[in-house]
Design a protein around this motif. Structure first.
Motif, PDB file in Angstrom:
ATOM      1  N   SER A 176      -8.937  -5.691  -0.609  1.00  5.69           N
ATOM      2  CA  SER A 176      -7.764  -5.145  -1.303  1.00  5.69           C
ATOM      3  C   SER A 176      -8.111  -4.739  -2.724  1.00  5.69           C
ATOM      4  CB  SER A 176      -6.617  -6.154  -1.299  1.00  5.69           C
ATOM      5  OG  SER A 176      -7.022  -7.366  -1.914  1.00  5.69           O
ATOM      6  N   ARG A 189      -4.435  -3.259   4.322  1.00  2.00           N
ATOM      7  CA  ARG A 189      -3.497  -4.333   4.026  1.00  2.00           C
ATOM      8  C   ARG A 189      -4.021  -5.612   4.645  1.00  2.00           C
ATOM      9  NH1 ARG A 189       3.083  -4.567   5.074  1.00  2.00           N
ATOM     10  NH2 ARG A 189       3.428  -6.449   3.820  1.00  2.00           N
ATOM     11  N   ASP A 228      -3.545  -1.063  -3.817  1.00  2.00           N
ATOM     12  CA  ASP A 228      -3.621  -0.455  -2.499  1.00  2.00           C
ATOM     13  C   ASP A 228      -4.951   0.262  -2.328  1.00  2.00           C
ATOM     14  OD1 ASP A 228      -3.188   0.606  -0.053  1.00  2.00           O
ATOM     15  OD2 ASP A 228      -1.686   2.067  -0.694  1.00  2.00           O
ATOM     16  N   SER A 229      -5.792  -0.234  -1.427  1.00  2.00           N
ATOM     17  CA  SER A 229      -7.080   0.400  -1.152  1.00  2.00           C
ATOM     18  C   SER A 229      -7.093   1.011   0.238  1.00  2.00           C
ATOM     19  CB  SER A 229      -8.207  -0.644  -1.276  1.00  2.00           C
ATOM     20  OG  SER A 229      -8.024  -1.673  -0.324  1.00  2.00           O
TER      21      SER A 229
END
Length: 326
Positions: free
Chosen positions: A43, A53, A49-50
């Protein structure tokens, strides 16, 4: 199968493209904490937000049967939040949920009771559907999940093998991995680590080994992990995690007989850099190597699991322990 590259850790290559990943403690207790560095890295170390989740779960040693009805999402699946009622002295899942919430991270930890393979697989299947999971990573604090069954000692295999068998049967999940953190820790429970290395070599020959990956002590993931472990130690002073305490010390560059709790008084610890290394594998490859996992497939209770493992151990010839030669 994708050809591995030296410049891309196979663990992360295997998880590339996964949108919803469940990182689950396989062996109970504080095992989920050993998955935190990986969770932070997936993450983007900070909760940003990459594209992936991350969700957290744990096979729990807490008496979950005392939780209120509203804490249960399904049979054998408890949703633990920072304010979930429960024991004050030992509740690792809530302790983690509170720390995550206090650090502006998602503060939900799913908890499974100590049940057998059949109900645990159903609990995992519920989360697969609820969270739309495309990857599950089982995390072992230590390496006894790598024992195939005929070693001189198995450590504490009941919970690990139940988790492995449960997840191995989830055909609807594309990516299923096992990662171990804390090499050497299980020596206290009779695991011979020359045999651990022998098993890893066999898994490598099978194509099931995803390599070793150290946690840089100065990384954001390491910093957050150490903070979470210290918070758990302070919140659970009578039963702090000896496993994660040693790993956290190793991640900070500690070596030798590092003291962090009175629970280890009278013993000599050997904290070292190998404890800060993830060793990763495919679930399918690890399950295939087990000599008795199929015997556990129909179990409903952990007592059944323990009896079946004991029966297998009475039948099989044990490989003699070997001293580490260096």
């Amino acid at each position: 199968m994708q050809i591995p590259r030296l410049d891309t850790p196979p663990l992360f290559a295997a998880l590339a493209g996964a949108r919803n990943v469940l990182i689950a403690g396989a062996g109970g207790g504080f095992d989920v904490y050993a998955g935190l560095p990986l969770a932070f890295a997936l993450s983007d170390d900070s909760g940003r937000d990459s594209g992936t989740r991350v969700h957290l779960a744990n096979l729990s040693f807490t008496p979950l049967e005392h939780l209120p009805l509203e804490a249960w999402d399904a049979e054998n699946v408890a949703v633990v939040e920072p304010d979930t009622p429960g024991p004050a002295d030992y509740f690792p899942e809530r302790t983690l949920a509170r720390w995550l919430h206090a650090n502006d991270l998602a503060g939900t930890v799913y908890a499974f009771p100590r049940v057998g393979v059949v109900p645990l697989r159903a609990a995992y299947r519920h989360l697969v559907q609820k969270l739309d999971l495309d990857a599950i990573v089982l995390v072992d604090g230590g390496t006894d999940i790598l024992m195939r069954g005929d070693e001189s000692g198995l450590g504490t295999p009941e919970e690990d093998m139940t988790s492995l068998a449960a997840v191995a049967g989830l055909d609807e999940v594309a990516t299923k991995l096992v990662t171990c953190l804390g090499f050497g820790i299980d020596a206290y429970h009779g695991v011979n680590h020359s045999q651990v290395l022998e098993n890893i070599a066999a898994l490598d020959r099978d194509g099931a080994y995803l390599g070793a990956l150290s946690i840089p002590s100065g990384s954001a993931a390491a910093t957050l992990y150490r903070a979470a472990v210290e918070d758990a130690r302070a919140a659970t002073p009578l039963r702090p995690s000896i496993v994660n305490g040693q790993i956290a010390a190793a991640v900070a560059g500690g070596f030798g007989d590092v003291r962090f709790t009175e629970r280890t008084s009278g013993s000599t610890l050997f904290v070292n850099p190998l404890m800060a290394v993830y060793f990763s594998f495919t679930v399918e490859g690890l399950a295939k190597r087990s000599l008795y996992l199929d015997r556990l497939a129909r179990t409903h209770g952990m007592g059944q699991v323990a009896l079946l493992i004991a029966a297998f151990r009475a039948e099989v010839e044990h490989r003699p322990a070997r001293a580490f030669p260096h």
